[in-house]
Structures are given as structure tokens and as C-alpha cells.
Motif scaffolding. Structure first.
Motif, PDB file in Angstrom:
ATOM      1  N   LEU A 152       0.973  -1.028  -0.198  1.00  0.00           N
ATOM      2  CA  LEU A 152      -0.025   0.337  -0.190  1.00  0.00           C
ATOM      3  C   LEU A 152       0.630   1.235   0.377  1.00  0.00           C
ATOM      4  O   LEU A 152       0.446   2.083  -0.100  1.00  0.00           O
ATOM      5  CB  LEU A 152      -0.943  -0.244   0.726  1.00  0.00           C
ATOM      6  CG  LEU A 152      -1.806   1.332   1.704  1.00  0.00           C
ATOM      7  CD1 LEU A 152      -2.800   1.671   0.356  1.00  0.00           C
ATOM      8  CD2 LEU A 152      -2.533   1.308   2.538  1.00  0.00           C
ATOM      9  N   TRP A 153       1.807   0.899   0.691  1.00  0.00           N
ATOM     10  CA  TRP A 153       2.966   2.241   0.732  1.00  0.00           C
ATOM     11  C   TRP A 153       3.459   2.831  -0.667  1.00  0.00           C
ATOM     12  O   TRP A 153       2.992   3.976  -0.677  1.00  0.00           O
ATOM     13  CB  TRP A 153       3.560   2.210   1.985  1.00  0.00           C
ATOM     14  CG  TRP A 153       2.963   2.150   3.427  1.00  0.00           C
ATOM     15  CD1 TRP A 153       2.079   2.660   4.092  1.00  0.00           C
ATOM     16  CD2 TRP A 153       3.767   1.435   4.148  1.00  0.00           C
ATOM     17  NE1 TRP A 153       1.838   2.754   4.903  1.00  0.00           N
ATOM     18  CE2 TRP A 153       2.567   1.809   5.401  1.00  0.00           C
ATOM     19  CE3 TRP A 153       4.442   0.334   4.895  1.00  0.00           C
ATOM     20  CZ2 TRP A 153       3.127   0.963   7.021  1.00  0.00           C
ATOM     21  CZ3 TRP A 153       5.677   0.285   5.973  1.00  0.00           C
ATOM     22  CH2 TRP A 153       4.146   0.266   7.215  1.00  0.00           C
ATOM     23  N   LEU A 154       3.625   1.904  -1.081  1.00  0.00           N
ATOM     24  CA  LEU A 154       4.752   2.007  -2.171  1.00  0.00           C
ATOM     25  C   LEU A 154       3.617   2.210  -3.370  1.00  0.00           C
ATOM     26  O   LEU A 154       3.480   3.247  -3.869  1.00  0.00           O
ATOM     27  CB  LEU A 154       4.724   0.469  -2.464  1.00  0.00           C
ATOM     28  CG  LEU A 154       6.092  -0.517  -1.622  1.00  0.00           C
ATOM     29  CD1 LEU A 154       7.050  -1.640  -2.851  1.00  0.00           C
ATOM     30  CD2 LEU A 154       7.914   0.505  -2.158  1.00  0.00           C
ATOM     31  N   ALA A 155       2.635   1.662  -3.340  1.00  0.00           N
ATOM     32  CA  ALA A 155       1.430   2.193  -4.759  1.00  0.00           C
ATOM     33  C   ALA A 155       0.851   3.670  -4.199  1.00  0.00           C
ATOM     34  O   ALA A 155       1.094   4.872  -5.570  1.00  0.00           O
ATOM     35  CB  ALA A 155       0.261   1.294  -4.478  1.00  0.00           C
ATOM     36  N   ARG A 156       1.265   4.364  -3.314  1.00  0.00           N
ATOM     37  CA  ARG A 156       0.855   5.690  -2.691  1.00  0.00           C
ATOM     38  C   ARG A 156       1.833   6.404  -3.089  1.00  0.00           C
ATOM     39  O   ARG A 156       2.213   7.759  -3.885  1.00  0.00           O
ATOM     40  CB  ARG A 156       0.373   5.270  -1.248  1.00  0.00           C
ATOM     41  CG  ARG A 156      -1.077   4.802  -0.945  1.00  0.00           C
ATOM     42  CD  ARG A 156      -0.928   5.014   1.023  1.00  0.00           C
ATOM     43  NE  ARG A 156      -2.785   5.273   0.637  1.00  0.00           N
ATOM     44  CZ  ARG A 156      -2.386   4.852   2.362  1.00  0.00           C
ATOM     45  NH1 ARG A 156      -1.837   5.062   3.231  1.00  0.00           N
ATOM     46  NH2 ARG A 156      -4.388   4.759   2.664  1.00  0.00           N
ATOM     47  N   ALA A 157       2.986   5.576  -2.380  1.00  0.00           N
ATOM     48  CA  ALA A 157       4.336   6.540  -3.183  1.00  0.00           C
ATOM     49  C   ALA A 157       4.940   6.083  -4.726  1.00  0.00           C
ATOM     50  O   ALA A 157       5.438   7.187  -5.093  1.00  0.00           O
ATOM     51  CB  ALA A 157       5.584   6.055  -2.136  1.00  0.00           C
TER      52      ALA A 157
END
Length: 203
Positions: A152-157
Motif C-alpha cells: 500500500l505504501w509503495l502504491a501511494r508513493a
């Protein structure tokens, strides 16, 4: 919620072990759980009847350690907080959004450069997260669902990084930021004049 949940999971447990577990999750970075506040939070939750202090022991010259358990009231509170986060959407305040709302106050060159720098910083963070997933992850046998949080953090970043690049290009193209009615307003003309003067001085 984090502290109640961990005490419930690990009980009976010392505050030191709660702190160590939270730091092993890097919760100080993504959950705003500061290491120095954990013992205070444990005492506060105990005062509120959500935790109970089972015992306090001291070994040698080491500081005394209190063992905690969650109360029935604490279980109810944890489950209420947990479901509130699962079923509701919470917007996290982002200081960058506040600054971006004043985009016209920034010289175009500086605004575009700042966005590209932001993209580079995000890219470095993405590379760090991917390295964690590929190496440290397997070695420490992290739970699978924590890996999903990294996704999730990777997708947002990645979305943030791509957005920075697109907006930097639009700024550099000279596109107008504001509707014609605002562009022609006396207040905006004065502001734009000051910004242009700063641009010329910078060059």
C-alpha cells in the motif's frame, strides 16, 4: 489502539517489550507512536481502567519493570478503535498540500524544481522499502499482512512521485494556474508582479 492491541496479544507483558515490539514494526515512522511516549501511554491507559498493572519487579540495579494485562474495558475499547479505522476513511493532514495551495506565490522554475526534488526523495524511499521487502523481510520472518501494508505504501508513493513529474511539466509549460476572473483581479496582478520581480532578481 496500537498499545492496547499489543498488550492484548502479548500479555502479560512488560512495557519494555511493548516498546521493543513497536520499534521492530517501525511504528514510530508510520503510526506516529513515539518511543518516549509509550511508558506514559501505558500508565495513562492503566489510570483509565483499560489496562491493569499485574506486578512490578526489579532485577539488580535495573529499573523496575511493570507487567500489564488488558482489562475487559480495554478489550472493548481496542475493538471499537480497530473497527473505526477499518470502516471509516481518515484523511491525514499533509503540510505539502497546504503549501501547494499557494503555488502562484512560487516562481515557476523553483516550483518545478521543488516538485522534481520531492519526486527524487520519494524515489529514494521507494527503493528503501523495496530493499526491505526483498532482504530483511524474509530473514526476520515478518507476518505476510505487514508485507501487504508495504505494498500500500509503495502504491501511494509511486502515485505521488508520478504526480510530481506531471505537475512539474505543466508548470514549466507556462500553463495558467487560475481562472481568467482571478487572473484579471487587481490583487492577483499585484501579487503576480511581485513574483515576476523575484524571478528577474533570481536570474
Amino acid at each position: 489502539m496500537m498499545i492496547l492491541g499489543l498488550v492484548r496479544w502479548m500479555q502479560p507483558v512488560h512495557g519494555y517489550d511493548v516498546r521493543r515490539e513497536l520499534l521492530s514494526w517501525s511504528a514510530d515512522k508510520w503510526a506516529n507512536v513515539q518511543p518516549g511516549s509509550i511508558y506514559h501511554a501505558l500508565r495513562k491507559l492503566t489510570d483509565e481502567g483499560l489496562l491493569r498493572a499485574v506486578s512490578t519487579e526489579q532485577v539488580g540495579a535495573r529499573p523496575a519493570r511493570t507487567t500489564y494485562e488488558v482489562t475487559a474495558k480495554g478489550v472493548d475499547e481496542f475493538e471499537s478503535l480497530l473497527r473505526a479505522q477499518w470502516w471509516q476513511l481518515h484523511e491525514v493532514p499533509d503540510p505539502f498540500v497546504a503549501a501547494f495551495s499557494f503555488l502562484p506565490a512560487m516562481p515557476r522554475d523553483e516550483a518545478a524544481a521543488a516538485l522534481r526534488n520531492r519526486a527524487n526523495l520519494i524515489r529514494a524511499g521507494i527503493e528503501s522499502m523495496r530493499a526491505s521487502l526483498e532482504s530483511d523481510w524474509v530473514r526476520n520472518s515478518k507476518p505476510v499482512h505487514v508485507g501487504w501494508m508495504f505494498e500500500l505504501w509503495l502504491a501511494r508513493a509511486e502515485a505521488d512521485m508520478a504526480w510530481c513529474g506531471r505537475i512539474a511539466e505543466r508548470i514549466e509549460s507556462g500553463v495558467s494556474y487560475l481562472p481568467a476572473s482571478i487572473e484579471q483581479a487587481a490583487e492577483w496582478s499585484e501579487w503576480k508582479g511581485r513574483a515576476a520581480a523575484r524571478d528577474n532578481n533570481a536570474k
